[in-house]
Design an enzyme around this catalytic site. Structure first.
Site, PDB file in Angstrom:
ATOM      1  N   HIS A 204      -1.015   1.319  -4.581  1.00  0.00           N
ATOM      2  CA  HIS A 204      -2.059   2.950  -4.680  1.00  0.00           C
ATOM      3  C   HIS A 204      -0.743   4.087  -4.622  1.00  0.00           C
ATOM      4  O   HIS A 204      -1.114   5.370  -4.452  1.00  0.00           O
ATOM      5  CB  HIS A 204      -1.972   3.136  -2.992  1.00  0.00           C
ATOM      6  CG  HIS A 204      -2.649   2.304  -1.971  1.00  0.00           C
ATOM      7  ND1 HIS A 204      -3.085   2.625  -0.478  1.00  0.00           N
ATOM      8  CD2 HIS A 204      -3.716   2.217  -2.284  1.00  0.00           C
ATOM      9  CE1 HIS A 204      -4.176   2.220   0.226  1.00  0.00           C
ATOM     10  NE2 HIS A 204      -4.456   1.353  -0.927  1.00  0.00           N
TER      11      HIS A 204
ATOM     12  N   GLN B  69       0.833  -1.387  -0.010  1.00  0.00           N
ATOM     13  CA  GLN B  69      -0.062   0.097  -0.303  1.00  0.00           C
ATOM     14  C   GLN B  69       0.975   0.801  -0.037  1.00  0.00           C
ATOM     15  O   GLN B  69       0.760   2.622  -0.010  1.00  0.00           O
ATOM     16  CB  GLN B  69      -1.131   0.044   1.403  1.00  0.00           C
ATOM     17  CG  GLN B  69      -1.707  -1.057   1.085  1.00  0.00           C
ATOM     18  CD  GLN B  69      -1.884  -0.765   2.526  1.00  0.00           C
ATOM     19  OE1 GLN B  69      -3.342  -0.331   3.094  1.00  0.00           O
ATOM     20  NE2 GLN B  69      -1.633  -2.511   3.788  1.00  0.00           N
TER      21      GLN B  69
HETATM   22  P1  NAD Z   1      -1.341   3.020   9.209  1.00  0.00           P
HETATM   23  O1  NAD Z   1      -0.703   4.385   9.488  1.00  0.00           O
HETATM   24  O2  NAD Z   1      -2.759   2.952   9.317  1.00  0.00           O
HETATM   25  O3  NAD Z   1      -1.026   2.440   9.885  1.00  0.00           O
HETATM   26  C1  NAD Z   1       0.660   1.361  10.185  1.00  0.00           C
HETATM   27  C2  NAD Z   1       0.660   0.064  10.696  1.00  0.00           C
HETATM   28  O4  NAD Z   1       2.056   0.091  10.941  1.00  0.00           O
HETATM   29  C3  NAD Z   1      -0.144   0.406  12.752  1.00  0.00           C
HETATM   30  O5  NAD Z   1      -0.641  -0.967  12.540  1.00  0.00           O
HETATM   31  C4  NAD Z   1       1.239   0.648  12.916  1.00  0.00           C
HETATM   32  O6  NAD Z   1       1.204  -0.626  14.442  1.00  0.00           O
HETATM   33  C5  NAD Z   1       2.386  -0.538  12.018  1.00  0.00           C
HETATM   34  N1  NAD Z   1       3.181  -0.217  12.913  1.00  0.00           N
HETATM   35  C6  NAD Z   1       4.009   0.845  12.897  1.00  0.00           C
HETATM   36  N2  NAD Z   1       5.679   0.648  13.383  1.00  0.00           N
HETATM   37  C7  NAD Z   1       5.799  -0.745  13.142  1.00  0.00           C
HETATM   38  C8  NAD Z   1       6.820  -2.143  12.696  1.00  0.00           C
HETATM   39  N3  NAD Z   1       8.356  -1.266  12.878  1.00  0.00           N
HETATM   40  N4  NAD Z   1       7.051  -2.657  12.339  1.00  0.00           N
HETATM   41  C9  NAD Z   1       5.579  -3.798  11.643  1.00  0.00           C
HETATM   42  N5  NAD Z   1       4.367  -2.642  12.111  1.00  0.00           N
HETATM   43  C10 NAD Z   1       4.528  -1.435  12.511  1.00  0.00           C
HETATM   44  O7  NAD Z   1      -0.903   2.615   7.285  1.00  0.00           O
HETATM   45  P2  NAD Z   1      -2.052   1.765   6.140  1.00  0.00           P
HETATM   46  O8  NAD Z   1      -2.367   0.625   6.741  1.00  0.00           O
HETATM   47  O9  NAD Z   1      -0.356   1.331   5.597  1.00  0.00           O
HETATM   48  O10 NAD Z   1      -2.818   2.480   5.843  1.00  0.00           O
HETATM   49  C11 NAD Z   1      -2.692   4.206   4.891  1.00  0.00           C
HETATM   50  C12 NAD Z   1      -2.440   4.292   4.365  1.00  0.00           C
HETATM   51  O11 NAD Z   1      -1.167   5.550   4.502  1.00  0.00           O
HETATM   52  C13 NAD Z   1      -1.930   3.581   2.627  1.00  0.00           C
HETATM   53  O12 NAD Z   1      -2.948   3.952   1.761  1.00  0.00           O
HETATM   54  C14 NAD Z   1      -0.742   4.232   2.664  1.00  0.00           C
HETATM   55  O13 NAD Z   1      -0.541   4.045   1.236  1.00  0.00           O
HETATM   56  C15 NAD Z   1      -1.160   5.144   2.635  1.00  0.00           C
HETATM   57  N6  NAD Z   1       0.914   5.392   3.563  1.00  0.00           N
HETATM   58  C16 NAD Z   1       1.731   5.177   3.385  1.00  0.00           C
HETATM   59  C17 NAD Z   1       3.125   5.559   3.419  1.00  0.00           C
HETATM   60  C18 NAD Z   1       4.710   5.383   3.370  1.00  0.00           C
HETATM   61  O14 NAD Z   1       4.455   5.078   1.400  1.00  0.00           O
HETATM   62  N7  NAD Z   1       5.483   5.305   3.430  1.00  0.00           N
HETATM   63  C19 NAD Z   1       3.225   6.663   4.361  1.00  0.00           C
HETATM   64  C20 NAD Z   1       1.857   7.279   5.096  1.00  0.00           C
HETATM   65  C21 NAD Z   1       0.764   7.202   4.210  1.00  0.00           C
END
Ligand code: NAD
Length: 263
Positions: free
Chosen positions: A133, A115
């Site tokens: 996404h 995602q």
């Molecule tokens: P989310 O932010 O809803 O959830 C993140 C999850 O990761 C949480 O359940 C948390 O407990 C867990 N987490 C935190 N640290 C962790 C670690 N070190 N190891 C494993 N798990 C860990 O994220 P989502 O479910 O991906 O949904 C959010 C939306 O935001 C998506 O659509 C995504 O595309 C977008 N998004 C993407 C990025 C990116 O590309 N890095 C950043 C921010 C948001």
């Protein structure tokens, strides 16, 4: 809402026996699919949308990552993306991304579904990533739909324009309220339906349709391994809930696979 841990069928927490059990399951040679969310990039220092550090000026992501926001003020939306690209551009894949890149070669039929828009799986060396996404390092012409790589940060022009037709470019990402790219979603459904094990890493399992993929896999008999420091709505459907950081747990499983892992 109160968590009711005894209702879950998952084996929980992390200890060596549980890791060895997961490694045994993987060693038996199932078709493997992995679904990742923003948590896998947390250890690379990329802020999630929901965390305090994810805020930009006084805006929330939900107010900027929408077609309406772009129509109203493309400059503002691009300034936010330029800020995010500036952060992401300085970040490197962490051990979790690197393990998954290696597993692409290790497991025949391996599928990686993400995602994330940060491009860190590709940067880690994963060749075939189903980016549900989109990717923040690509632009799309709002007139012709042409997708192009866009590695430059900061952007030389905000908002950027299509070099071919002069129309506005937009980030090639899926915004709130928009459908996912149909072909990629179809491939993700196929991979989820065909796998014997699905590992779900760092996703809150709240964003649809991504959150439905592990349920589809489980419905077809796949075993579900969740890696997340916290419980999620998926935990109750998981066979293994490994509570911890992706950058520690995935390398630990990989080490057991490589060493043959005495139990
Ligand atoms: P989310 O932010 O809803 O959830 C993140 C999850 O990761 C949480 O359940 C948390 O407990 C867990 N987490 C935190 N640290 C962790 C670690 N070190 N190891 C494993 N798990 C860990 O994220 P989502 O479910 O991906 O949904 C959010 C939306 O935001 C998506 O659509 C995504 O595309 C977008 N998004 C993407 C990025 C990116 O590309 N890095 C950043 C921010 C948001």
């Amino acid at each position: 809402m109160r968590a009711i841990p005894f209702l879950t069928r998952a084996k929980m927490t992390v200890n060596n026996d549980l890791l060895a059990e997961v490694a045994d399951v993987l060693r038996s040679g199932p078709r493997l699919a992995v679904l990742t969310g923003s948590g896998i990039s947390a250890e690379s220092g990329i802020p999630t949308f929901r965390g305090k550090e994810g805020l930009w000026k006084e805006f929330r992501a939900e107010d900027l990552a929408t077609p309406a926001a772009f129509e109203r003020d493309p400059r503002l939306v691009w300034e936010w993306y330029d800020w995010r690209r500036g952060i992401i551009g300085t970040r490197e894949p962490n051990p979790a991304h690197l393990v998954l890149a290696r597993w692409e070669k290790r497991f025949p039929g391996f599928a990686l579904i993400t995602q994330n828009v940060d491009g860190l799986h590709r940067k880690a060396g994963s060749g075939a990533v189903l980016e549900l996404h989109g990717n923040i390092w690509e632009t799309r012409c709002t007139s012709e739909g042409t997708v192009a790589e866009s590695p430059e940060t900061p952007l030389p022009e905000i908002p950027p324009r299509c070099p071919a037709c002069g129309a506005l470019l937009r980030p090639n990402v899926v915004w709130f309220g928009e459908p996912l790219p149909a072909e990629i979603l179809q491939k993700a459904y196929e991979a989820s339906g065909a796998c014997g094990v699905m590992i779900v890493v760092g996703t809150s399992a709240l964003v649809q349709p991504a959150a439905s993929l592990p349920l589809l896999a489980a419905g077809r008999g796949a075993r579900i391994v969740e890696i997340n420091p916290d419980a999620t709505p998926l935990t109750a459907a998981a066979d293994f809930s490994l509570r911890g950081k992706a950058g520690e747990i995935l390398p630990a499983i990989d080490k057991l696979l490589v060493s043959g892992g005495a139990r």
